[in-house]
Design a protein around this motif. Structure first.
Motif, PDB file in Angstrom:
ATOM      1  N   SER A 195       0.845  -1.179   0.000  1.00 32.15           N
ATOM      2  CA  SER A 195       0.000   0.000   0.000  1.00 32.15           C
ATOM      3  C   SER A 195       0.890   1.241   0.000  1.00 32.15           C
ATOM      4  N   ILE A 196       0.494   2.258  -0.809  1.00 31.10           N
ATOM      5  CA  ILE A 196       1.261   3.498  -0.806  1.00 31.10           C
ATOM      6  C   ILE A 196       0.417   4.596  -0.178  1.00 31.10           C
ATOM      7  N   PRO A 197       1.079   5.570   0.427  1.00 26.25           N
ATOM      8  CA  PRO A 197       0.323   6.665   1.040  1.00 26.25           C
ATOM      9  C   PRO A 197      -0.434   7.470  -0.017  1.00 26.25           C
ATOM     10  N   ILE A 198      -1.474   8.120   0.389  1.00 27.28           N
ATOM     11  CA  ILE A 198      -2.307   8.904  -0.527  1.00 27.28           C
ATOM     12  C   ILE A 198      -1.496  10.043  -1.138  1.00 27.28           C
ATOM     13  N   TRP A 199      -0.633  10.698  -0.351  1.00 25.13           N
ATOM     14  CA  TRP A 199       0.139  11.817  -0.885  1.00 25.13           C
ATOM     15  C   TRP A 199       1.069  11.354  -2.010  1.00 25.13           C
ATOM     16  N   ALA A 200       1.611  10.161  -1.901  1.00 26.47           N
ATOM     17  CA  ALA A 200       2.491   9.632  -2.937  1.00 26.47           C
ATOM     18  C   ALA A 200       1.689   9.333  -4.206  1.00 26.47           C
ATOM     19  N   PHE A 201       0.497   8.823  -4.041  1.00 31.40           N
ATOM     20  CA  PHE A 201      -0.377   8.545  -5.181  1.00 31.40           C
ATOM     21  C   PHE A 201      -0.709   9.840  -5.921  1.00 31.40           C
ATOM     22  N   VAL A 202      -1.037  10.902  -5.170  1.00 29.13           N
ATOM     23  CA  VAL A 202      -1.369  12.196  -5.769  1.00 29.13           C
ATOM     24  C   VAL A 202      -0.154  12.758  -6.505  1.00 29.13           C
ATOM     25  N   VAL A 203       1.024  12.660  -5.926  1.00 26.01           N
ATOM     26  CA  VAL A 203       2.237  13.156  -6.565  1.00 26.01           C
ATOM     27  C   VAL A 203       2.509  12.390  -7.863  1.00 26.01           C
ATOM     28  N   ILE A 204       2.337  11.076  -7.836  1.00 25.46           N
ATOM     29  CA  ILE A 204       2.554  10.271  -9.039  1.00 25.46           C
ATOM     30  C   ILE A 204       1.576  10.679 -10.143  1.00 25.46           C
ATOM     31  N   ILE A 205       0.322  10.892  -9.806  1.00 28.71           N
ATOM     32  CA  ILE A 205      -0.688  11.310 -10.792  1.00 28.71           C
ATOM     33  C   ILE A 205      -0.325  12.667 -11.381  1.00 28.71           C
TER      34      ILE A 205
END
Length: 92
Positions: free
Chosen positions: A3-13
């Motif tokens: 699982s990845i943190p939400i902030w990392a997901f947003v940065v990747i997007i």
């Protein structure tokens, strides 16, 4: 399962979107450059050649009129009448 943190997901997007925009810009630029090289814009010399091929000696005023008509048509500012025949549509 990882699982990845939400902030990392947003940065990747956001990084993917920015990368796509930059890549799309350069791809579109390359395509447009190739199209302009294959189909150059119409200039006065091309219009002179067209008139000469029809057996007409063009005057500068006629060249200017033709260039203006081409530019107006390509920019959507055509002054064509609503009725192309130029006649009134009313029956008398």
């Amino acid at each position: 399962m990882m699982s990845i943190p939400i902030w990392a997901f947003v940065v990747i997007i956001i990084v993917c979107i920015i990368g796509g925009l930059i890549g799309g810009f350069f791809i579109a630029r390359t395509i447009i450059k190739k199209e302009i090289q294959k189909n150059p814009p119409i200039n006065e010399d091309m219009i002179k050649a067209m008139y000469r091929s029809m057996g007409v000696t063009p005057s500068q005023a006629r060249l200017n009129q033709t260039m203006k008509a081409i530019n107006d048509a390509s920019s959507g500012k055509s002054k064509m009448p609503a009725n192309p025949s130029g006649l009134n549509s009313k029956k008398r």
